[in-house]
Design a protein around this motif. Sequence first.
Motif, PDB file in Angstrom:
ATOM      1  N   LYS A 201      -5.927  -3.677  24.463  1.00 26.96           N
ATOM      2  CA  LYS A 201      -4.899  -3.732  23.419  1.00 26.96           C
ATOM      3  C   LYS A 201      -4.065  -5.012  23.552  1.00 26.96           C
ATOM      4  O   LYS A 201      -3.832  -5.505  24.668  1.00 26.96           O
ATOM      5  N   ILE A 202      -3.621  -5.524  22.394  1.00 28.76           N
ATOM      6  CA  ILE A 202      -2.770  -6.710  22.368  1.00 28.76           C
ATOM      7  C   ILE A 202      -1.321  -6.262  22.477  1.00 28.76           C
ATOM      8  O   ILE A 202      -0.856  -5.447  21.677  1.00 28.76           O
ATOM      9  N   LEU A 203      -0.606  -6.788  23.452  1.00 30.28           N
ATOM     10  CA  LEU A 203       0.806  -6.464  23.629  1.00 30.28           C
ATOM     11  C   LEU A 203       1.646  -7.467  22.837  1.00 30.28           C
ATOM     12  O   LEU A 203       1.509  -8.679  23.007  1.00 30.28           O
ATOM     13  N   ILE A 204       2.497  -6.955  21.952  1.00 29.89           N
ATOM     14  CA  ILE A 204       3.392  -7.818  21.181  1.00 29.89           C
ATOM     15  C   ILE A 204       4.566  -8.185  22.074  1.00 29.89           C
ATOM     16  O   ILE A 204       5.310  -7.296  22.527  1.00 29.89           O
ATOM     17  N   ILE A 209       5.113  -2.887  21.896  1.00 26.95           N
ATOM     18  CA  ILE A 209       4.127  -2.431  20.919  1.00 26.95           C
ATOM     19  C   ILE A 209       2.762  -3.008  21.263  1.00 26.95           C
ATOM     20  O   ILE A 209       2.643  -4.194  21.598  1.00 26.95           O
ATOM     21  N   THR A 210       1.727  -2.178  21.180  1.00 26.82           N
ATOM     22  CA  THR A 210       0.364  -2.648  21.396  1.00 26.82           C
ATOM     23  C   THR A 210      -0.463  -2.415  20.142  1.00 26.82           C
ATOM     24  O   THR A 210      -0.265  -1.429  19.425  1.00 26.82           O
ATOM     25  N   VAL A 211      -1.382  -3.361  19.887  1.00 25.67           N
ATOM     26  CA  VAL A 211      -2.193  -3.330  18.674  1.00 25.67           C
ATOM     27  C   VAL A 211      -3.644  -3.522  19.049  1.00 25.67           C
ATOM     28  O   VAL A 211      -3.979  -4.342  19.917  1.00 25.67           O
ATOM     29  N   ASP A 212      -4.518  -2.796  18.388  1.00 24.32           N
ATOM     30  CA  ASP A 212      -5.946  -2.908  18.656  1.00 24.32           C
ATOM     31  C   ASP A 212      -6.421  -4.325  18.378  1.00 24.32           C
ATOM     32  O   ASP A 212      -6.046  -4.919  17.359  1.00 24.32           O
ATOM     33  N   PRO A 213      -7.241  -4.913  19.246  1.00 26.52           N
ATOM     34  CA  PRO A 213      -7.680  -6.298  19.046  1.00 26.52           C
ATOM     35  C   PRO A 213      -8.521  -6.502  17.792  1.00 26.52           C
ATOM     36  O   PRO A 213      -8.611  -7.628  17.287  1.00 26.52           O
ATOM     37  N   LEU A 227       1.186  -2.251  14.337  1.00 30.05           N
ATOM     38  CA  LEU A 227       1.934  -3.501  14.406  1.00 30.05           C
ATOM     39  C   LEU A 227       3.396  -3.304  14.035  1.00 30.05           C
ATOM     40  O   LEU A 227       4.294  -3.905  14.642  1.00 30.05           O
ATOM     41  N   TYR A 228       3.640  -2.442  13.034  1.00 36.54           N
ATOM     42  CA  TYR A 228       5.007  -2.274  12.537  1.00 36.54           C
ATOM     43  C   TYR A 228       5.656  -0.986  13.018  1.00 36.54           C
ATOM     44  O   TYR A 228       6.623  -0.498  12.430  1.00 36.54           O
ATOM     45  N   ASN A 229       5.102  -0.431  14.105  1.00 41.43           N
ATOM     46  CA  ASN A 229       5.781   0.617  14.869  1.00 41.43           C
ATOM     47  C   ASN A 229       6.008   1.888  14.056  1.00 41.43           C
ATOM     48  O   ASN A 229       7.105   2.439  14.037  1.00 41.43           O
ATOM     49  N   ALA A 230       4.950   2.349  13.364  1.00 44.14           N
ATOM     50  CA  ALA A 230       5.073   3.562  12.554  1.00 44.14           C
ATOM     51  C   ALA A 230       4.064   4.641  12.953  1.00 44.14           C
ATOM     52  O   ALA A 230       3.920   5.632  12.227  1.00 44.14           O
ATOM     53  N   ILE A 231       3.367   4.443  14.061  1.00 41.49           N
ATOM     54  CA  ILE A 231       2.416   5.456  14.503  1.00 41.49           C
ATOM     55  C   ILE A 231       3.160   6.767  14.769  1.00 41.49           C
ATOM     56  O   ILE A 231       4.205   6.794  15.430  1.00 41.49           O
ATOM     57  N   GLY A 232       2.614   7.845  14.227  1.00 40.73           N
ATOM     58  CA  GLY A 232       3.192   9.167  14.473  1.00 40.73           C
ATOM     59  C   GLY A 232       4.122   9.653  13.385  1.00 40.73           C
ATOM     60  O   GLY A 232       4.424  10.852  13.330  1.00 40.73           O
ATOM     61  N   PHE A 233       4.586   8.741  12.503  1.00 37.82           N
ATOM     62  CA  PHE A 233       5.462   9.204  11.422  1.00 37.82           C
ATOM     63  C   PHE A 233       4.627   9.805  10.303  1.00 37.82           C
ATOM     64  O   PHE A 233       3.627   9.231   9.877  1.00 37.82           O
ATOM     65  N   GLN A 234       5.048  10.952   9.800  1.00 35.87           N
ATOM     66  CA  GLN A 234       4.338  11.627   8.729  1.00 35.87           C
ATOM     67  C   GLN A 234       5.236  11.773   7.507  1.00 35.87           C
ATOM     68  O   GLN A 234       6.299  12.391   7.591  1.00 35.87           O
ATOM     69  N   GLY A 435       6.767 -12.531   1.628  1.00 38.30           N
ATOM     70  CA  GLY A 435       5.838 -13.563   2.062  1.00 38.30           C
ATOM     71  C   GLY A 435       4.771 -12.990   2.982  1.00 38.30           C
ATOM     72  O   GLY A 435       4.691 -11.778   3.183  1.00 38.30           O
ATOM     73  N   ALA A 436       3.958 -13.879   3.578  1.00 39.62           N
ATOM     74  CA  ALA A 436       2.784 -13.409   4.314  1.00 39.62           C
ATOM     75  C   ALA A 436       2.705 -13.987   5.721  1.00 39.62           C
ATOM     76  O   ALA A 436       3.089 -15.137   5.972  1.00 39.62           O
ATOM     77  N   THR A 437       2.156 -13.164   6.620  1.00 36.17           N
ATOM     78  CA  THR A 437       1.844 -13.576   7.990  1.00 36.17           C
ATOM     79  C   THR A 437       0.353 -13.342   8.235  1.00 36.17           C
ATOM     80  O   THR A 437      -0.357 -12.772   7.403  1.00 36.17           O
ATOM     81  N   ILE A 438      -0.097 -13.767   9.408  1.00 38.01           N
ATOM     82  CA  ILE A 438      -1.490 -13.593   9.782  1.00 38.01           C
ATOM     83  C   ILE A 438      -1.568 -13.438  11.296  1.00 38.01           C
ATOM     84  O   ILE A 438      -0.693 -13.911  12.022  1.00 38.01           O
ATOM     85  N   ASN A 439      -2.598 -12.734  11.739  1.00 30.28           N
ATOM     86  CA  ASN A 439      -2.932 -12.595  13.164  1.00 30.28           C
ATOM     87  C   ASN A 439      -1.990 -11.649  13.898  1.00 30.28           C
ATOM     88  O   ASN A 439      -0.945 -11.247  13.397  1.00 30.28           O
ATOM     89  N   VAL A 440      -2.427 -11.316  15.104  1.00 27.02           N
ATOM     90  CA  VAL A 440      -1.661 -10.483  16.029  1.00 27.02           C
ATOM     91  C   VAL A 440      -1.708 -11.168  17.402  1.00 27.02           C
ATOM     92  O   VAL A 440      -2.796 -11.339  17.944  1.00 27.02           O
ATOM     93  N   PRO A 441      -0.555 -11.591  17.954  1.00 26.49           N
ATOM     94  CA  PRO A 441       0.794 -11.601  17.388  1.00 26.49           C
ATOM     95  C   PRO A 441       0.871 -12.454  16.117  1.00 26.49           C
ATOM     96  O   PRO A 441       0.057 -13.352  15.914  1.00 26.49           O
TER      97      PRO A 441
END
Length: 596
Positions: A201-204, A209-213, A227-234, A435-441
């Motif tokens: 996992k990629i550590l931000i 926060i970790t994100v799948d490569p 990436l935006y820290n919303a895992i688990g919210f329903q 606007g837009a971003t790309i990649n992780v991080p």
Amino acid sequence: MIALSLLVASLAGLSSAAASTHRLKERVAEPRNWIRLSAAPADQIIPLRIALPQLRFDELERQLYEVSDPDHPRYGQHLSKAEVETLVAPHPDSLGVVNAWLASHGLEEDDLERTPAQDWVTVRVPVALAEEMLATKYHAWQHADGGDVILRTTSYSLPAHVHDHVELVHPTTFFGHTRALRTTFRFSEVQDPPVPVSSEKILIPGSGITVDPSCNTTITVTCLKELYNAIGFQASAHNGNQIAVTGYLEQFANIQDLQTFYSQQRPDALNSSFKTVLINGGLNNQSAAEAGAEANLDTQFAFGLTFPTPATFFSTGGRPPFIPDIGTPTKSDTNEPYTKFLDFILAQNNIPQVISTSYGDDEQTVPIAFARRVCAGFAQLGARGTSLTFSSGDGGVGDGDPNPATQTCLTNDGRNATRFITGFPATCPFVTAVGATINVPEIAVDFSGGGFSDFFARPAYQHAAVTRFLDGLAPGTFAGLFNASGRAIPDVSAEGDKFGIIIGGQSFHIGGTSASSPTFAGFVSLLNSARLSAGKRPLGFLNPLLYSANVAATFNDITVGNNPGCGTEGFNATVGWDAITGLGTPDFGKLLSIVG
């Protein structure tokens, strides 16, 4: 209304007499990239939309900021439909003068279509009558890319006594070229052979926060939630929350493609769908061959992120279908589509709390009076509690051409001066530009549209953040290329490339700020879901909240990248707000702790 044959004949000799009693309302230079064709046929039917001044719009704007300011006692106390309509209704004198003017041309009440607030009136008249009413001459114009043919004029006038009672008439001088804001899409099975990736996992940095490569190869719903820290919210399906995206230019959202997308990225949403609402002759073509890249991107990600929140796709017609060599009077609805969407949505009693739009024009191609009036419509939605997100554009600081090397970046006011070109409606201060971003991080993506409006002044809510950015520029940077006192965009950003979507049953990657807007809108909708479940009001117009110190500090600050265009390297991403990524990208968990 006057019989058509008699009308055309009676108007043949009136244009010079009419001109003598009229006063110029608006004039534009002949637009670049548009070719004047033949004179418009006299009997061609054209829909004239007449905007009457909104008597108390200043009061509406004041109340909009009060209900949108988290530090104000009225925060969240959004206005009702009736309250908004009262504030934008025209003065009775304006109604009387305009009604009398229309009646003098044989147009009676049965010929008129009015918005609920009566601030717009539409009449369908032959070109000959429109020319007599406006002391002008209409021609067919075609864009140089061989696309749209529209009926327009470069100037029009109104009787002197009518002047102050009409804000604008449309279609007249608007030569926009509305487009979906995307940069590239490609067939992934051909162009993206499997690439081995690390399983780690990629550590931000600085977040935990970790994100799948795999997210550096293909962006999925899960990638965005990680990436935006919303895992688990329903989200809830039953608390009244709604989300919507808009579709224009015959972009059709394909339901079978959505099912395939859900089977791959959101299995728990399989067999669910969205509601399609047709506006102004909009269609819902479900042929796989007609599946729209933009429409599928918007619906798959906005609704995939927010399931099971009730979702709507607004399909609005309005691409100009006029064809000069056919000249069929029933095919000349040349209205720009935002006005039709606004007419519809503002007339509804129940509207979604979040609406995302991924379309726009170069700001300079939109007459300023028209831009301000459309922007005022968005303010009405904000006052009623709706958050509006718009893509900031895909040309960097340039004119919409995704290739900086071929951007002309010239003004269209006859001077042909080099100028950074921002996009409308993103520059409207009552919407949130993304606007837009790309990649992780994350880093800024080079096509992310950003800059400063030439139409709208910088709003107070962004003064401190934007001033810090401008103070950090070296003296003389891009002198004369932008309006340093203008409304600055974007406000925020989100991932905007390598999105894995389904189009016509096949897998594609797609990129653009058109991906960023529905993504950010999705996380706003999740915040609304939490608020509504807790008995709170929806967030509504976002910007005063976003720029407040404690909320701005929660964003992931993007400090790498630039948005080249117009022969320059464009603006750099920096610490704090910048004119490529705005405040940065959202951290849902932190935002939820503040506004949830």
